[in-house]
Write a protein that holds these residues in place. Sequence first.
Motif, PDB file in Angstrom:
ATOM      1  N   PHE A 150       0.487  -1.198  -0.059  1.00  0.00           N
ATOM      2  CA  PHE A 150      -0.418  -0.046  -0.316  1.00  0.00           C
ATOM      3  C   PHE A 150       0.843   1.106  -0.122  1.00  0.00           C
ATOM      4  N   THR A 200      -4.562   5.955   7.712  1.00  0.00           N
ATOM      5  CA  THR A 200      -3.415   4.748   8.304  1.00  0.00           C
ATOM      6  C   THR A 200      -3.096   4.721   9.502  1.00  0.00           C
ATOM      7  N   ARG A 255       1.912  -3.946   5.601  1.00  0.00           N
ATOM      8  CA  ARG A 255       0.391  -3.640   4.883  1.00  0.00           C
ATOM      9  C   ARG A 255      -0.336  -3.208   6.906  1.00  0.00           C
ATOM     10  N   GLU A 259      -2.381   0.728   5.409  1.00  0.00           N
ATOM     11  CA  GLU A 259      -3.187  -0.671   4.649  1.00  0.00           C
ATOM     12  C   GLU A 259      -4.912   0.558   4.681  1.00  0.00           C
ATOM     13  N   SER A 262      -6.918   1.318   8.258  1.00  0.00           N
ATOM     14  CA  SER A 262      -6.101   0.524   9.435  1.00  0.00           C
ATOM     15  C   SER A 262      -5.825   0.871  10.374  1.00  0.00           C
TER      16      SER A 262
END
Length: 265
Positions: A150, A200, A255, A259, A262
């Motif tokens: 990402f 994120t 990730r 992501e 997140s």
Amino acid sequence: MNSKSVDGGLAVVTGASSGIGYELARCCAQKGFDLFIAADEPGIEDAAVQLRAIGVQVEALQVDLSTIQGVDQLCAALGNRKVDALLANAGRGLGHGFLDQDFKQVRHVIDTNITGTVYLIQKVGRDMRTRGEGKILITGSIAGFIPGSFQAVYNGSKAFLDSFSFALRNELKDTGVTVSVLMPGPTDTEFFARADMLDTQVGQDDKKSDPADVAQVGFNAMMAGEGDVVAGWKNKLQVALANVTPAPILASQHRKMAEPGSASS
């Protein structure tokens, strides 16, 4: 020109409108370097005003350093002036999954972080090698050691810069020109907003490094002619672990940090 300027020489700092780049320029000014600062944002002029207050000469240029034409424009503005230090800091980030990204933005990251950076280093570095003196600092990243789920293009671009810096340093080892690479971790700048990563986990982390501290570490390394420096003990630990951790595990860990969404998971 004051005595500070005579002692320091001329430093060129790219991406100097804010964040680590601005702080690198401030470190240079405080050591007596006159400055030529560049960025692709109007804020470069405000940065110049603040830096002139330190007591050195500052020239600012708003220019797109992701293009060959932009780098040529910067070099033309420099003219025949001797560059004593080049701090190649201009960079762009980009969050989200690669297949969901606008390729124009992908290309902009690659052209800013890699193409424009290495072209400028070649142009300025050749003059340094001819003179037999000069200092080059490249802003890499600990991201270059980690497959960036990402953030794949950004991390890949930093892996290139980290590797490139070590190779160039070796090529220039007997020339009087030193090459250093600064490898920060997450830093409290506008990077995450610009990269669309505020949703994120890493974007919302409130324990990011202070850009002034990061810049000071990089500046000191450049002045000492050191090859590489990782800013912050946590980042040093992360790099050490990355060197012995399988890439699929590193990608999975990244990730979790990068992501989209997140931050709330």
